[in-house]
Design an enzyme around this catalytic site. Sequence first.
Site, mmCIF file in Angstrom:
data_model
loop_
_atom_site.group_PDB
_atom_site.id
_atom_site.type_symbol
_atom_site.label_atom_id
_atom_site.label_comp_id
_atom_site.label_asym_id
_atom_site.label_seq_id
_atom_site.Cartn_x
_atom_site.Cartn_y
_atom_site.Cartn_z
ATOM 1 N N HIS A 98 0.839 -1.205 0.000
ATOM 2 C CA HIS A 98 0.000 0.000 0.000
ATOM 3 C C HIS A 98 0.871 1.252 0.000
ATOM 4 O O HIS A 98 2.076 1.200 0.265
ATOM 5 C CB HIS A 98 -0.976 0.019 1.184
ATOM 6 C CG HIS A 98 -0.344 -0.194 2.519
ATOM 7 N ND1 HIS A 98 -0.440 -1.377 3.210
ATOM 8 C CD2 HIS A 98 0.396 0.614 3.305
ATOM 9 C CE1 HIS A 98 0.206 -1.289 4.356
ATOM 10 N NE2 HIS A 98 0.722 -0.087 4.431
ATOM 11 N N ARG A 102 -1.465 11.694 3.478
ATOM 12 C CA ARG A 102 -2.299 12.426 4.417
ATOM 13 C C ARG A 102 -3.338 13.274 3.686
ATOM 14 O O ARG A 102 -3.028 13.866 2.650
ATOM 15 C CB ARG A 102 -1.426 13.302 5.321
ATOM 16 C CG ARG A 102 -0.350 12.496 6.035
ATOM 17 C CD ARG A 102 0.707 13.367 6.698
ATOM 18 N NE ARG A 102 1.749 12.534 7.310
ATOM 19 C CZ ARG A 102 2.858 12.143 6.704
ATOM 20 N NH1 ARG A 102 3.096 12.539 5.461
ATOM 21 N NH2 ARG A 102 3.731 11.372 7.307
ATOM 22 N N GLU A 149 -3.678 3.819 1.682
ATOM 23 C CA GLU A 149 -3.919 4.049 3.108
ATOM 24 C C GLU A 149 -3.942 5.560 3.341
ATOM 25 O O GLU A 149 -2.909 6.227 3.265
ATOM 26 C CB GLU A 149 -2.846 3.393 3.971
ATOM 27 C CG GLU A 149 -3.037 3.650 5.462
ATOM 28 C CD GLU A 149 -1.973 3.029 6.335
ATOM 29 O OE1 GLU A 149 -1.825 3.461 7.495
ATOM 30 O OE2 GLU A 149 -1.275 2.109 5.858
ATOM 31 N N HIS A 167 2.173 11.583 -9.216
ATOM 32 C CA HIS A 167 0.763 11.205 -9.312
ATOM 33 C C HIS A 167 0.598 9.719 -8.999
ATOM 34 O O HIS A 167 1.571 8.976 -8.888
ATOM 35 C CB HIS A 167 0.213 11.491 -10.719
ATOM 36 C CG HIS A 167 0.888 10.702 -11.807
ATOM 37 N ND1 HIS A 167 1.868 11.238 -12.618
ATOM 38 C CD2 HIS A 167 0.758 9.403 -12.209
ATOM 39 C CE1 HIS A 167 2.289 10.324 -13.470
ATOM 40 N NE2 HIS A 167 1.634 9.188 -13.236
ATOM 41 N N GLU A 215 -3.498 9.900 -12.718
ATOM 42 C CA GLU A 215 -3.483 9.680 -14.161
ATOM 43 C C GLU A 215 -4.434 8.531 -14.473
ATOM 44 O O GLU A 215 -4.266 7.415 -13.965
ATOM 45 C CB GLU A 215 -2.078 9.334 -14.652
ATOM 46 C CG GLU A 215 -2.027 9.101 -16.160
ATOM 47 C CD GLU A 215 -0.653 8.716 -16.658
ATOM 48 O OE1 GLU A 215 -0.456 8.709 -17.889
ATOM 49 O OE2 GLU A 215 0.235 8.420 -15.823
#
Length: 357
Positions: A98, A102, A149, A167, A215
Amino acid sequence: MVRTLPMASTLRPSLSCFRFSSNTRFGVSLSSQRPLSSLHLGSAVPHLHSFGLKASRLLREGNGLSINAAGNAAQASTSAVEENVLDWVKKDSRRMLHVVYRVGDLDRTIKFYTECLGMKLLRKRDIPEEKYTNAFLGYGPEDSHFVIELTYNYGVDKYDIGTGFGHFGIAVEDVAKTVELVKAKGGTVSREAGPVKGGKTVIAFVEDPDGYKFELIERGPTPEPLCQVMLRVGDLDRSIEFYKNAYGMELLRTRDNPQYKYTVAMLGYGPEDKNAVMELTYNYGVTEYDKGNAYGQMAIGTDDVYKTAEAVKLCGGKITRAPGPLPGINTKITACLDLDGWKTVFVDNIDFLKELE
């Protein structure tokens, strides 16, 4: 003024909410090995005058050969250990688990990802004593898919994404249709659907409520729709070697765009159409970037966090959390920085599955 909480409180306790220290399990130290010949030299020096010039020279040269031989043997032993560790990396069972970052409004972000990008909310976890909440989203269960996450810190509604993060990539079957849905939900479209410059693949760029770019890549059905994390680096060749040797990734392809003055490299643990990959971007002449405080880290599964930490150090990376079990849950991890300062946490594969249970 927005208060930004310390980094330790912004990351998942099972991965990196702890103060870090350096340690090693497989380091080889030669400082405790005293060459036997040094004792001979120490006792022989006071008597050199009785041998004459030729004898004393032979004694010195002979002793030097002994020291060199011992040093060469030690170096060979160290090289063998290093080679074994780096060979092991290539055979390790690794997978991108993962990516952590934030956000300023967790419910708003979850709504955007589920309604516009088609993700599923897999689970949420609130840690009131530490004043933060996590949410895990993706296109399949965590034990087999790469997921997101999200971290929300109580009272912090804005972060600086910086210039280093690029990205995330999502594979969709119809880019134009997804773009229209994003518009209908009030999202931002920064690049309309259309062929990539110099190619045929249809892409578009959209932004989530916090300004993270996604993207959209037109692709047929795939087992891993969350397919890319793009980060900018200051020396692409150096980063490629590091990710190959320390992280065990395969270089899938590179693409140079001299017209727009950048080069990209795709690296991962399997082909792009079936696995999430890292997209490293080098912009001509740019060696450093502002990382901000929004993007957190990548998590990667491994069979052995101790050998992983040793490989990272051998390749020039920095260990920021010594390998070992986390207090309370005993999940073994190690945390490190790559050569550009991007953070990665390696998690023991078996412990990770137990933690999900």
